[in-house]
Design a protein around this motif. Sequence first.
Motif, PDB file in Angstrom:
ATOM      1  N   VAL A   9      48.371 -61.994 -51.828  1.00  9.95           N
ATOM      2  CA  VAL A   9      49.506 -61.171 -51.410  1.00  9.95           C
ATOM      3  C   VAL A   9      50.499 -61.975 -50.574  1.00  9.95           C
ATOM      4  O   VAL A   9      51.701 -61.946 -50.838  1.00  9.95           O
ATOM      5  CB  VAL A   9      49.024 -59.912 -50.656  1.00  9.95           C
ATOM      6  N   THR A  13      54.270 -62.849 -51.832  1.00 16.38           N
ATOM      7  CA  THR A  13      55.402 -62.290 -51.104  1.00 16.38           C
ATOM      8  C   THR A  13      56.337 -63.396 -50.624  1.00 16.38           C
ATOM      9  O   THR A  13      57.560 -63.268 -50.720  1.00 16.38           O
ATOM     10  CB  THR A  13      54.914 -61.448 -49.913  1.00 16.38           C
ATOM     11  N   SER A  29      60.835 -57.414 -51.490  1.00 14.53           N
ATOM     12  CA  SER A  29      59.426 -57.209 -51.189  1.00 14.53           C
ATOM     13  C   SER A  29      58.957 -55.843 -51.691  1.00 14.53           C
ATOM     14  O   SER A  29      57.863 -55.720 -52.252  1.00 14.53           O
ATOM     15  CB  SER A  29      59.192 -57.331 -49.685  1.00 14.53           C
ATOM     16  N   ASN A  33      56.055 -55.084 -54.499  1.00 12.91           N
ATOM     17  CA  ASN A  33      54.908 -54.204 -54.277  1.00 12.91           C
ATOM     18  C   ASN A  33      54.850 -53.086 -55.307  1.00 12.91           C
ATOM     19  O   ASN A  33      53.764 -52.742 -55.800  1.00 12.91           O
ATOM     20  CB  ASN A  33      54.946 -53.625 -52.862  1.00 12.91           C
ATOM     21  N   ARG A  36      53.657 -54.562 -58.545  1.00 11.92           N
ATOM     22  CA  ARG A  36      52.218 -54.862 -58.472  1.00 11.92           C
ATOM     23  C   ARG A  36      51.386 -53.594 -58.658  1.00 11.92           C
ATOM     24  O   ARG A  36      50.396 -53.585 -59.394  1.00 11.92           O
ATOM     25  CB  ARG A  36      51.899 -55.526 -57.134  1.00 11.92           C
ATOM     26  N   GLN A  37      51.797 -52.505 -57.999  1.00 13.14           N
ATOM     27  CA  GLN A  37      51.066 -51.248 -58.129  1.00 13.14           C
ATOM     28  C   GLN A  37      51.157 -50.690 -59.550  1.00 13.14           C
ATOM     29  O   GLN A  37      50.163 -50.234 -60.115  1.00 13.14           O
ATOM     30  CB  GLN A  37      51.612 -50.210 -57.138  1.00 13.14           C
TER      31      GLN A  37
END
Length: 110
Positions: A9, A13, A29, A33, A36-37
């Motif tokens: 992570v 990032t 950012s 995220n 990624r989810q």
Amino acid sequence: MSAGVGLLVTPTTATVTSGIDTRNAGAASGLMNTTRQLGGALGLAVLVAVAGASDAGRVPADPAADHGRVFLVMTAILLAVVAATFALPRRAEGVEAGPAPREVRSEQGG
């Protein structure tokens, strides 16, 4: 899996936000995220579908064969992602990542 995600992570990032203006770093950012989810949810759905699709008409189910197919699909996806990374544009030599963050000074009266 938790250790792998934890180790990835921070570098991910940093990589995603390295070429972004400091004003847009939060949005970049957040987009990373969200991506990624969403990728994790879709990836899990695909792998569950692959494992469950082979159960049709078989009694009893063969979990070892199902898991083998799932790992083959995971390997194919991983190899596709690795190949895609080589197609990404590289930063030109001598181009800076972006403006350095401004130093915020707090002035205390007194």
